[in-house]
Design a protein around this motif. Structure first.
Motif, short mmCIF file in Angstrom:
data_model
loop_
_atom_site.label_atom_id
_atom_site.label_comp_id
_atom_site.label_asym_id
_atom_site.label_seq_id
_atom_site.Cartn_x
_atom_site.Cartn_y
_atom_site.Cartn_z
N LEU A 149 0.83 -1.21 0.00
CA LEU A 149 0.00 0.00 0.00
C LEU A 149 0.86 1.26 0.00
O LEU A 149 1.70 1.44 0.88
N GLY A 158 -4.01 7.73 2.47
CA GLY A 158 -3.92 6.27 2.56
C GLY A 158 -3.94 5.71 3.98
O GLY A 158 -3.93 4.49 4.16
N ASP A 160 -6.35 5.86 6.40
CA ASP A 160 -7.61 5.15 6.72
C ASP A 160 -7.67 3.81 6.00
O ASP A 160 -8.11 2.81 6.58
N GLU A 161 -7.22 3.78 4.74
CA GLU A 161 -7.19 2.53 3.98
C GLU A 161 -6.26 1.52 4.64
O GLU A 161 -6.55 0.31 4.65
N GLU A 164 -8.02 -0.09 7.61
CA GLU A 164 -9.01 -1.04 7.08
C GLU A 164 -8.32 -2.35 6.65
O GLU A 164 -8.78 -3.45 6.96
#
Length: 297
Positions: A149, A158, A160-161, A164
């Motif tokens: 990522l 990025g 918050d992603e 998750e």
């Protein structure tokens, strides 16, 4: 919040890659000091994030580097041990399509422990997006990462992603820390680190790496003012003079910057007194290293 899953995730990488910046971005509050100098973080810092029924416990570790002192040995040991007994490892790298020595060693450690690992490419705000493909290819060939990522810890892109994505590695179970707790660091330890951060920011070259801070007093008065006495230790008499500065100007600047950050962190007025003392070669003295709070868990 009803916590259904909780687990520990180690954040590892070379010095100055943005581990503490990412830790602060994940928590949403400054609990780890950040400077542009390598080896800013010396201890393992525990950061707690509660979100969407998950409790994430992040371990912000020192950068993996070639140790030249006993303090350096301690920092490297902290990194190596932090990768063991966690639910996942987050390897933070810069957007460079070449695997350096520290990254190669960490990948080897991840492989030997068979721990799930996510590759996070930080500082994507500093390169063209096309460059990221070659970075992903190089690291993808080196290890079978659970995910790759790209993020920018500095501007929050990025983040918050990432949370998750990491939720899949958390085992089901109750929370590990109380809901209102964001770090395992005591307030006095964070205040000492804030003062050390200002030394790193205000001083040049080798001097700040040879400094340590000890809080000898931390007390709250009836009127709510927090009184702090701090001793800054350095390794040479010549360094002491530089830290104090002409007419005490440098020490005054460092203390003033630290005090305003401490007031923000403690949400209280702070009365800070600082002294500077010389302890030659303290970074190679195990007793002093332990006295300054750098202890094996």
């Amino acid at each position: 919040m009803d916590i259904k899953k909780s687990g520990m995730i180690a954040i590892v990488g070379r010095p100055n890659v943005g581990k503490s910046t990412l830790t602060n971005a994940l928590v949403g509050e400054k609990i780890a000091i950040v400077t542009n100098k390598p080896q800013t973080t010396r201890n393992r810092i525990c950061a707690v994030v509660n979100k969407n029924g998950c409790q994430y416990v992040f371990l912000d570790t020192p950068g993996l580097h070639k140790a030249r002192t006993r303090l350096g040995d301690y920092m490297v040991k902290v990194v190596r041990e932090s990768v063991a007994d966690v639910d996942a490892v987050l390897l933070l790298v810069e957007p460079i399509d070449h695997i350096g020595g520290p990254e190669a060693e960490l990948i080897q450690r991840i492989k030997s422990l068979h721990v799930p690992a996510v590759l996070v490419i930080n500082k994507i705000d500093t390169v063209e997006k096309e460059k990221l493909l070659s970075v992903m290819q190089v690291y993808g060939a080196a290890h079978d990462f659970a995910a790759i990522l790209p993020i920018s810890a500095k501007n929050g892109e990025g983040v918050d992603e990432l949370l998750e994505l990491l939720s899949q590695f958390l085992p089901e179970g109750p929370q590990l820390f109380p809901e209102d707790m964001i770090t395992d660091q005591p307030e006095r330890q964070i205040c000492a680190e804030i003062l050390r951060e200002k030394l790193l920011l205000c001083l040049d070259k080798e001097i700040p790496h040879g400094t340590a801070v000890e809080l000898t007093r931390f007390s709250e008065r009836e009127d709510g003012v927090v009184e702090l006495d701090a001793t800054i230790y350095c390794e040479k008499a010549s360094h002491k003079g530089i830290i104090i500065g002409k007419g005490g100007a440098m020490l005054k600047k460092i203390s003033s910057l630290a005090r305003s950050d401490m007031e923000r962190f403690l949400d209280a007025k702070v009365f800070l007194q600082t002294w500077v003392k010389v302890k030659e070669n303290w970074r190679d003295n195990l007793n002093l290293i332990h006295n300054f709070g750098y202890r094996d868990e």
